[in-house]
Design a protein around this motif. Structure first.
Motif, PDB file in Angstrom:
ATOM      1  N   GLY A 165      35.141  37.925  38.571  1.00 10.39           N
ATOM      2  CA  GLY A 165      36.177  38.954  38.654  1.00 10.39           C
ATOM      3  C   GLY A 165      37.522  38.451  38.159  1.00 10.39           C
ATOM      4  N   LEU A 166      37.843  37.196  38.444  1.00 15.26           N
ATOM      5  CA  LEU A 166      39.075  36.612  37.918  1.00 15.26           C
ATOM      6  C   LEU A 166      39.046  36.587  36.388  1.00 15.26           C
ATOM      7  CD1 LEU A 166      39.564  33.562  40.332  1.00 15.26           C
ATOM      8  CD2 LEU A 166      40.849  35.708  40.315  1.00 15.26           C
ATOM      9  N   GLY A 167      37.855  36.352  35.842  1.00 14.97           N
ATOM     10  CA  GLY A 167      37.718  36.382  34.387  1.00 14.97           C
ATOM     11  C   GLY A 167      38.038  37.753  33.816  1.00 14.97           C
ATOM     12  N   VAL A 168      37.641  38.796  34.537  1.00 14.13           N
ATOM     13  CA  VAL A 168      37.953  40.158  34.094  1.00 14.13           C
ATOM     14  C   VAL A 168      39.468  40.369  34.072  1.00 14.13           C
ATOM     15  CG1 VAL A 168      37.730  42.604  34.651  1.00 14.13           C
ATOM     16  CG2 VAL A 168      35.756  41.082  34.899  1.00 14.13           C
ATOM     17  N   LEU A 169      40.162  39.892  35.104  1.00 14.51           N
ATOM     18  CA  LEU A 169      41.622  40.006  35.132  1.00 14.51           C
ATOM     19  C   LEU A 169      42.250  39.236  33.974  1.00 14.51           C
ATOM     20  CD1 LEU A 169      42.407  39.593  38.958  1.00 14.51           C
ATOM     21  CD2 LEU A 169      42.419  41.701  37.598  1.00 14.51           C
ATOM     22  N   GLY A 170      41.709  38.052  33.696  1.00 16.41           N
ATOM     23  CA  GLY A 170      42.228  37.269  32.576  1.00 16.41           C
ATOM     24  C   GLY A 170      42.041  37.982  31.254  1.00 16.41           C
ATOM     25  N   LEU A 171      40.874  38.612  31.078  1.00 15.90           N
ATOM     26  CA  LEU A 171      40.603  39.366  29.851  1.00 15.90           C
ATOM     27  C   LEU A 171      41.589  40.512  29.690  1.00 15.90           C
ATOM     28  CD1 LEU A 171      38.816  40.105  27.420  1.00 15.90           C
ATOM     29  CD2 LEU A 171      37.296  41.319  29.016  1.00 15.90           C
TER      30      LEU A 171
END
Length: 414
Positions: A165-171
């Motif tokens: 989920g943090l990766g989604v925010l980063g994207l």
């Protein structure tokens, strides 16, 4: 500092969380898959080696698209890898997921370093790089302890879903905040590889491998060291990782500040102090208070080397910085893999959970030797350049217009 640096820091936060959270969850993962802690340590080594291999590979592929597009693709790969890790039925599949996620790591920080440096004035480049890496360090204050807490209470698989989920925010952050930049023009792999013929670039990368490897030698096995040697409860590992993260944040910001002013002295001091502190950790690890203080110092001194080393590589490979920058990020993780492996060896040999600290001290000390060598070579090069300038032919008083002859007092140097 430009707002785009915030987007890079968000991506760095997610990557930093997945890289370091495994330290606090290593015993849980080992128990779940019914393997020893040194065997589970391959999840650290595998991730690090994936960064080493993925950094140049993904950077070369990234020359075909804009830097913003490549950063977005890398975050997508990061998300997939963490989902695979969360769903892994056996250790081998989890290792594959870790490697998939790691392929994004080196190129993201490598390309991100170039983007960050290009967004600011030359005298602020190290500070801009440090701002991006702040996301990585803050991950150790917030992301890693929170991930460790979640993993110990809800299961380590939940932690990796949260990291995805943090990766989604980063994207989303990269897509929204990083400005569009034209596709790199005239980029040739042969031109990028030419930077690796510069001995100063190679020395900087070797310092990266050994210096930060010293940090990971101790931190990879921090959970069993603190529970078995210092006497902390397993639940205390969370706030110990917070202390490590706070040290990283402070060291990273100080490293970025002073690297723009006194780069090499900053490296001498931080690497020398790191070697001493790691050696002392074999003693301080036996007391709760001194162990906690030492953990803070290791984080601070270790990350104080990151901005100056990254900036030195960018400076020395100024004509072709992208690949060199990404490979240097891989060098950080090569050091991680090397130290995690060596730490596992000394533990498996029965030398105790504090033995990796001696490994770390030796690695950091070796990095200091290389830093001194690099500085010496640079001073010699400067001195040689000045001497050659002083020996340029001077115009003789007896020469005619437009003519010049060497004087006896200033012979031409070859």
């Amino acid at each position: 500092m430009p707002l785009a640096l915030l987007a890079l820091a968000i991506g760095a936060f997610g990557i930093g969380t997945t890289e370091f959270v495994i330290m606090g969850l290593l015993p849980d993962v080992a128990a779940d898959f019914q393997v020893s802690i040194p065997t589970a340590g391959f999840l650290v080594t595998g991730y690090a080696l994936g960064v080493v291999l993925g950094a140049p590979l993904m950077t070369v592929l990234g020359t075909r698209v804009t830097r913003k597009r490549m950063l977005m693709l890398l975050m997508g790969l990061f998300i997939v890898g963490n989902v695979v890790s969360a769903l892994a039925p056996v250790l081998g599949v989890m290792l594959a997921g870790r490697v998939i996620a790691s392929l994004a790591h080196g190129a993201f920080f490598g390309i991100g370093s170039v983007v960050a440096a290009d967004l600011v004035a030359p005298e602020k480049k190290a500070g801009a790089i440090a701002m991006m890496f702040t996301g990585l360090t803050v991950a150790n204050v917030v992301g890693v302890p929170l991930g460790t807490f979640i993993g110990q209470n809800l299961g380590w698989r939940v932690t990796f879903f949260v990291v995805a989920g943090l990766g989604v925010l980063g994207l989303l952050g990269v897509a929204k905040l990083v400005p569009e930049q034209p596709k790199p023009q005239g980029v040739r792999i042969r031109h990028e590889l030419a930077a690796f013929r510069n001995v100063q670039v190679l020395l900087a990368m070797a310092m990266t491998v050994l210096g930060f490897g010293g940090v990971f030698a101790a931190i990879t096995y921090i959970t069993p060291m603190m529970t078995e040697t210092a006497g902390y409860a397993t639940s205390s590992v969370t706030w110990l990782l917070v202390l490590f993260g706070l040290g990283m944040v402070g060291g990273n910001l100080l490293g970025g500040k002073f690297a723009d002013r006194h780069l090499m002295p900053m490296l001498y001091i931080s690497l020398g102090a790191l070697a001493v502190v790691l050696a002392l950790f074999t003693l301080t690890a036996h007391n709760k208070v001194t162990a906690a203080v030492t953990i803070v110092l290791i984080g601070a001194l270790g990350f104080a080397t990151v901005p100056p080393l990254q900036k030195r590589v960018l400076d020395q490979a100024a004509g072709a910085p992208t690949l060199a920058s990404a490979v240097n990020i891989g060098a950080f993780n090569l050091g991680n893999a090397l130290s995690a492996w060596l730490g596992g060896i000394v533990i498996a040999a029965g030398l105790g959970y504090t033995a990796p600290n001696w490994v770390g001290a030796a690695l950091a000390g070796s990095a200091l030797v290389l830093a001194v060598l690099s500085g010496s070579l640079e001073r010699r090069s400067v001195t040689r350049g000045r001497l050659e300038s002083a020996h340029v032919p001077e115009t003789s008083a007896g020469a005619g217009p437009g003519e010049s002859v060497p004087t006896a007092s200033a012979p031409i140097s070859r």
